[in-house]
Design an enzyme around this catalytic site. Structure first.
Site, PDB file in Angstrom:
ATOM      1  N   SER A 206       0.527  -1.321   0.038  1.00 49.79           N
ATOM      2  CA  SER A 206      -0.072  -0.324  -0.265  1.00 49.79           C
ATOM      3  C   SER A 206       0.900   1.144  -0.112  1.00 49.79           C
ATOM      4  CB  SER A 206      -0.919  -0.075   1.311  1.00 49.79           C
ATOM      5  OG  SER A 206      -1.647   1.396   1.628  1.00 49.79           O
TER       6      SER A 206
ATOM      7  N   TYR B 275      -2.043  -1.634  10.221  1.00 43.59           N
ATOM      8  CA  TYR B 275      -2.014  -1.629   9.129  1.00 43.59           C
ATOM      9  C   TYR B 275      -1.234  -0.336   8.456  1.00 43.59           C
ATOM     10  CZ  TYR B 275      -4.449  -1.259   4.051  1.00 43.59           C
ATOM     11  OH  TYR B 275      -4.284  -1.113   2.671  1.00 43.59           O
TER      12      TYR B 275
END
Ligand SMILES: NC(=O)c1ccc[n+]([C@@H]2O[C@H](COP(=O)([O-])OP(=O)(O)OC[C@H]3O[C@@H](n4cnc5c(N)ncnc54)[C@H](OP(=O)(O)O)[C@@H]3O)[C@@H](O)[C@H]2O)c1
Length: 252
Positions: free
Chosen positions: A138, A151
């Site tokens: 990401s 995350y």
């Protein structure tokens, strides 16, 4: 990498980016196996793309990961591309102790699973003339969003792991590719987004997939799109500047 004639396993392939990748590989003439926890979502994906093969699997469970790779390698001996795509994203208030088992899930799914699945698949992939492991990290692995601290940490760790994996597999038949999405309009953070009343939903899955296909086909080691490409290339000073801008509002 070649998208045609491959045999691809995509974790979390029933929705969002995983389904977009599945569609691209199916269109390219590849055999695609998708897995996920919800049988219904797998069935819906198969209704949309009948060529898909599906398997219920919770990649948080190490035994289910072992079963998955055993099953894939015996049912699909031509298996040559592993896509570690399954992921979850949570907002976490670090001032609150919280339920550690629940919090750990993000680490287990986003980091334990791709590391373990890679090591389980490598002996088989090394036997194939051309193979690949694709890890979906990401842009938030490069510049974190403080309200999603776990995350972002898992994605930064996945980036680091992917570099080491690529180095260990250098000179073999197994390519190692990192796909780095920006914000993409999927179910990933739908709940949190709705709670915040956030209207920007990111780019569509279709735009994102179309944006990364040229890099994948070219054989780039890291394939990012949009803001994630800018974040991937950013200097340390730029990262600090982007971080402050991204985290200007409330972070917990
Ligand atoms: N959307 C974004 O803005 C964005 C940005 C950067 C990176 N990414 C990354 O892209 C990947 C795909 O996410 P997405 O945006 O496409 O969201 P998504 O539509 O929610 O996809 C995540 C998929 O992972 C599966 N999954 C979650 N936990 C699992 C588990 N324990 N075992 C097996 N499958 C599991 C889910 O299916 P089940 O719930 O049925 O298991 C779902 O199909 C993730 O790694 C995410 O971190 C997304």
């Amino acid at each position: 990498m070649r998208l045609s004639g491959r045999t691809v396993l995509i974790t979390g392939g029933a929705t969002g980016i995983g389904l977009g990748l599945a569609e691209a590989f199916v269109k390219g003439g590849s055999t695609v196996i998708i897995c996920g926890r919800r049988a219904q979502r797998l069935e819906e994906a198969k209704a949309k793309l009948p060529a898909l093969h599906t398997r219920v699997c919770d990649v948080a469970d190490a035994d289910q990961r072992r079963d998955l790779i055993r099953w894939v390698t015996s049912e699909f001996p031509d298996f040559d591309v592993l896509v570690n795509n399954a992921g979850i994203q949570r907002e976490v208030d670090l001032w609150a102790e919280g339920d550690w088992e629940a919090r750990r899930q993000e680490i287990t799914i986003n980091l334990d699973a791709p590391i373990h699945l890679s090591t389980l698949a490598i002996p088989h992939l090394l036997q194939r003339p051309q193979a690949a492991i694709i890890n979906v990290s990401s842009g938030l692995g490069f510049t974190p969003m403080a309200r999603m601290p776990i995350y972002c940490a898992t994605k930064a760790a996945l980036h680091s792991f992917t570099m080491s994996l690529r180095r260990q597999l250098r000179g073999t038949s197994v390519e190692v590719i990192e796909v780095i999405p920006p914000m993409v309009d999927t179910e990933l953070d739908q709940g949190a987004r709705e709670r915040r009343g956030q209207t920007y939903r990111g780019v569509s899955v279709e735009e994102f997939i179309a944006g990364i296909l040229p890099g994948l086909e070219r054989g780039d080691a890291e394939v990012a799109y949009g803001t994630a490409e800018r974040g991937r290339q950013a200097s340390r000073a730029e990262i600090d500047e982007i971080f402050e801008r991204m985290n200007a509002g409330p972070v917990r």
